[in-house]
Scaffold this active site. Sequence first.
Site, PDB file in Angstrom:
ATOM      1  N   ASP A   2       0.750   2.401   3.833  1.00  0.00           N
ATOM      2  CA  ASP A   2      -0.118   3.486   3.354  1.00  0.00           C
ATOM      3  C   ASP A   2       0.696   4.780   3.221  1.00  0.00           C
ATOM      4  O   ASP A   2       0.256   5.860   3.608  1.00  0.00           O
ATOM      5  CB  ASP A   2      -1.341   3.687   4.273  1.00  0.00           C
ATOM      6  N   HIS A   4       1.443   5.167  -2.051  1.00  0.00           N
ATOM      7  CA  HIS A   4       0.989   6.198  -2.990  1.00  0.00           C
ATOM      8  C   HIS A   4       2.228   6.867  -3.587  1.00  0.00           C
ATOM      9  O   HIS A   4       2.900   7.628  -2.903  1.00  0.00           O
ATOM     10  CB  HIS A   4       0.100   7.216  -2.277  1.00  0.00           C
ATOM     11  N   ARG A   8       2.138   8.798  -6.291  1.00  0.00           N
ATOM     12  CA  ARG A   8       1.693  10.119  -6.781  1.00  0.00           C
ATOM     13  C   ARG A   8       1.955  10.402  -8.255  1.00  0.00           C
ATOM     14  O   ARG A   8       1.447  11.391  -8.776  1.00  0.00           O
ATOM     15  CB  ARG A   8       2.303  11.254  -5.954  1.00  0.00           C
ATOM     16  N   ASN A  40      -4.754   6.061  -7.166  1.00  0.00           N
ATOM     17  CA  ASN A  40      -5.372   7.399  -7.081  1.00  0.00           C
ATOM     18  C   ASN A  40      -4.396   8.495  -7.486  1.00  0.00           C
ATOM     19  O   ASN A  40      -4.162   9.461  -6.774  1.00  0.00           O
ATOM     20  CB  ASN A  40      -5.948   7.655  -5.684  1.00  0.00           C
ATOM     21  N   HIS A  88       0.831  -1.216   0.000  1.00  0.00           N
ATOM     22  CA  HIS A  88       0.000   0.000   0.000  1.00  0.00           C
ATOM     23  C   HIS A  88       0.858   1.256   0.000  1.00  0.00           C
ATOM     24  O   HIS A  88       1.251   1.770   1.042  1.00  0.00           O
ATOM     25  CB  HIS A  88      -0.903  -0.028   1.242  1.00  0.00           C
ATOM     26  N   ASN A 122      -6.243   8.949   6.967  1.00  0.00           N
ATOM     27  CA  ASN A 122      -7.521   8.265   6.850  1.00  0.00           C
ATOM     28  C   ASN A 122      -7.299   6.815   6.451  1.00  0.00           C
ATOM     29  O   ASN A 122      -6.744   6.571   5.384  1.00  0.00           O
ATOM     30  CB  ASN A 122      -8.392   8.978   5.807  1.00  0.00           C
TER      31      ASN A 122
HETATM   32 ZN    ZN Z   1      -7.080   4.156   1.994  1.00  0.00          ZN
END
Ligand code: ZN
Lengths: 427, 311
Positions: A308, A63, A65, A95, A61, A281
């Site tokens: 995350d 990100h 970017r 995302n 997990h 979050n």
């Molecule tokens: Zn999430």
Amino acid sequence: MKERVLLKGGRVVDPSQGIDEPLDVLLDSGVVEALGKASAKGAEVIDVSGLVVCPGFIDLHVHLREPGREDKETIATGTRAAAAGGFTAVCAMPNTEPVNDQAGITRFILDRARAEGAVRVYPIGAITKGSMGEEIAEYGDLREAGCVAVSDDGRPVASARVFRRALEYAKAFDLTVIDHCEEPTLAQGASMNEGPVATLLGLRGNPSAGEAMIVERDVLLADLTGGKVHVAHLSTALGAEAVRRGKARGVRVTAEATPHHMLLTDSLVKESGYDTSTKMNPPLRSESDREALLEALRDGTVDCIATDHAPHAVDDKKCEYDLAAFGIVGLETAVALCLDRLVGAGVVDLPRLVALLSTNPARVLGLPGGTLAPGSPADVTVLDLARKVKVDPARFESRGRNSPFGGWSLKGGPAMTLVGGRVVFTA
Amino acid sequence: MKAYPHRHLLGIEELSPEHVQTILDTADGLREVLDRPIKKVPALRGKTVVNLFYEPSTRTRASFEVAEKVLSADSLSITTATSSVQKGETLLDTARNLEAMNPDMIVIRHSSSGAPHFLARHCRSAIVNAGDGAHEHPTQALLDALTLRQKKGRLKGLRVAIVGDLLHSRVMRSNVWLLTKMGADVVLCAPPTLVPPGIEALAPVTHRIDEAVEGADAVMMLRIQRERMTGGFYPSDREYHLRFGLTAARAARAKKDVLILHPGPMNRGVEIASEVADGPYSVILDQVTNGVAVRMAVLYLLLGGSAEAVA
Ligand SMILES: [Zn+2]
């Protein structure tokens, strides 16, 4: 660097083979050639005596970017952060801008990773087009282009009908559906965990029941469809209980937990005086949630530890608490935190931690690696259990500086990271 | 030891009862200045105060401005329309620009909880919280306490009911901290949808206003913040008034000499009936004077004004 590398004199911990003993590890042409007595002839010998040699750590997990928010992180900086943190592979959440919901974007990410990545990058495709929660994306194309799972992470799939279709359709391509479990109407406008601390701070709260009810829903739908669901960043006692019951019933459900949810609680928001590096979050939860998460880690309800990793530009965080972006960086602190606060504190032993960081994440998504069995990729994480680590976000490889662990003193950390037999990081 | 050791006033929570006492006593001493024919003392001459208001607030801002003038501080007020999407200049940039003028203090009102703490971390000036989100409104609680102490002679042992929108209210949070620290007996009352979780750790909660008001020395009514009422917290103003509003019949259950406080502006016919709002128990005018006195005390204590200059 030579194609043949001998890691000599280390303690090999490989839970995939039940190994925890002093062994040499010979890597050749990008794969593990042999464990134990092996000829060093023609090999570059790296002395790892006093260190622990493990299958490369995989973070499910992250990100990165890129594309779209290169001001926050790039594939180059994010993978350098991963290497420095002891990870040999990361799964990149979709995302980005645009969202990774098409094969073309997946291929772009993989091209960039091949050109500039320090570690392996496994893209995750979107569950729905644009991650809008309405129409499922083209999983066949995404899988073929290299996606290893699908997720709309950052937001939940609000519609049970859409999530059901995703679980069903993903079966055709053997894709796991990773859900960010949060009931959106209950979490609306929230910037921290709902509870007494949020009440005193005057911040709107996100209730733990909102996570649990979507975990319950997802378990029920995985049961109904026979699909595979993976719960991202499990943060609550109720959510852990839902996963535990699902597993006991034989539902194909797995779960990850982050170091911050296992080590911090919402009281830090107050103690830090609204420091926005405590905002993410799912939010930091209560002490009883934290304890339940550790129990879930011990009893196998939690399959793996993921970071995350969510880097942000300074301006996204240097503002009012309720306006600040969600998320913290994690790649460069996770391993040291786990060694000190989980193994050092006796929550889990070292082989179990290695399983949580390598063997299990590989198994959850069916990725190569997670083992040092001969013939597997020469991805190796070397740990120094005695290394003193002082967390200094200013020195991160990541562009993100948003960590609540700045200033922490930890014992143990990554000493060396090898990907495909090549050293990509040395402490 | 300094009577008041804090550099900022961010909330009541972190104050000791002695510090609250010091502020109230200082305010009592300074109030007399407001009765003089020439309402000006040189206590803060040469000090600069910036009032930075991100929410419209006529009365709190005016109250700070008067307090600053009476104490001879140089002051400057800036009112900015609040922006939740962060368009335009950031709070930090605004504060940094103001700091170029070297103010001694920034008084800030902001819709984000914790905005004063953010400024305290990044600015050199002393920071006074004039209301932040649903967190605290310390000077309001201090002026309410000053008024109660003036009318009742004490705070300890007073039975105080706080009734209305507890969930969104910074006035409630500051008042609960202050009153419980000073030994008052506080009871909170709201429909269950407007009770923030865990608040019962600070004071008992009831959903029956008759119970809350029974035998009260004071009733603090909180405004129903209709602009925040998008979540359907109660079915209608009519039902709210009927079940949770302070009517004359309910006010009659309190002590004969009950004081009714309201931080304003009031929603007549919703949380409070006009006959109560305009009735004999209202202390709204005293609250205005005390508001100035309390803010004078806070400015004075934080900016280290000289006591001789007041005499
Ligand atoms: Zn999430």
